[in-house]
Design a protein around this motif. Sequence first.
Motif, PDB file in Angstrom:
ATOM      1  N   CYS A 179      46.283 -30.245  13.796  1.00 17.12           N
ATOM      2  CA  CYS A 179      47.342 -30.482  12.783  1.00 17.12           C
ATOM      3  C   CYS A 179      47.258 -31.760  12.178  1.00 17.12           C
ATOM      4  O   CYS A 179      47.932 -32.139  11.020  1.00 17.12           O
ATOM      5  N   ALA A 180      46.876 -32.855  13.247  1.00 19.44           N
ATOM      6  CA  ALA A 180      47.179 -34.100  12.588  1.00 19.44           C
ATOM      7  C   ALA A 180      46.315 -34.513  11.583  1.00 19.44           C
ATOM      8  O   ALA A 180      45.286 -34.073  11.353  1.00 19.44           O
ATOM      9  N   ALA A 184      42.892 -26.148  12.130  1.00 17.05           N
ATOM     10  CA  ALA A 184      44.172 -25.864  12.517  1.00 17.05           C
ATOM     11  C   ALA A 184      44.362 -24.265  12.502  1.00 17.05           C
ATOM     12  O   ALA A 184      44.950 -23.901  13.245  1.00 17.05           O
ATOM     13  N   GLU A 185      43.717 -23.902  11.355  1.00 17.91           N
ATOM     14  CA  GLU A 185      43.906 -22.289  11.440  1.00 17.91           C
ATOM     15  C   GLU A 185      43.185 -21.731  12.524  1.00 17.91           C
ATOM     16  O   GLU A 185      43.743 -20.612  12.979  1.00 17.91           O
ATOM     17  N   GLU A 186      41.894 -22.165  12.845  1.00 17.85           N
ATOM     18  CA  GLU A 186      41.264 -21.799  14.057  1.00 17.85           C
ATOM     19  C   GLU A 186      42.140 -21.906  15.363  1.00 17.85           C
ATOM     20  O   GLU A 186      42.223 -21.100  16.213  1.00 17.85           O
ATOM     21  N   GLY A 187      42.894 -22.857  15.575  1.00 19.82           N
ATOM     22  CA  GLY A 187      43.673 -23.160  16.613  1.00 19.82           C
ATOM     23  C   GLY A 187      45.041 -22.111  16.674  1.00 19.82           C
ATOM     24  O   GLY A 187      45.204 -21.650  17.934  1.00 19.82           O
ATOM     25  N   ILE A 188      45.380 -21.866  15.420  1.00 21.31           N
ATOM     26  CA  ILE A 188      46.596 -20.762  15.641  1.00 21.31           C
ATOM     27  C   ILE A 188      45.839 -19.510  15.910  1.00 21.31           C
ATOM     28  O   ILE A 188      46.589 -18.543  16.501  1.00 21.31           O
ATOM     29  N   LEU A 189      44.731 -19.052  15.434  1.00 25.34           N
ATOM     30  CA  LEU A 189      44.272 -17.898  15.336  1.00 25.34           C
ATOM     31  C   LEU A 189      43.865 -17.587  16.974  1.00 25.34           C
ATOM     32  O   LEU A 189      43.894 -16.502  17.311  1.00 25.34           O
TER      33      LEU A 189
END
Length: 109
Positions: A60-61, A29-34
């Motif tokens: 995030c699921a 999830a962190e990689e996705g938002i970054l």
Amino acid sequence: MRSGVDAPLDELSNLPSVIGAPTTVAWNAEEGILDLLATARTRPDREQVRDLLYRFCRRCAGLPELQRMAATVETWRPETLAFPHTGITDAGSEGTRRVIKTIARDAYG
């Protein structure tokens, strides 16, 4: 995902699943938002930003805390889609608000 993350992900996969699985979900999830934030001021097309936002929400699921965060990001979808083009945030006003609240809390114990 950006390059150079395979080693930490391999380490996470070696942990007991009760620890490694949720940590891996959080990592992804962190990689996705970054990935989404990295497009700031690069003028990506709306479809690219939409796809990155969808990928983040999908990552995030699995963790209730991340699902709540994804729901908040989804609520702010228009603003989130606009950020990569403008680079404008409300971080300054939010920082000021936080300082004011801290001072008020300290003043009243």
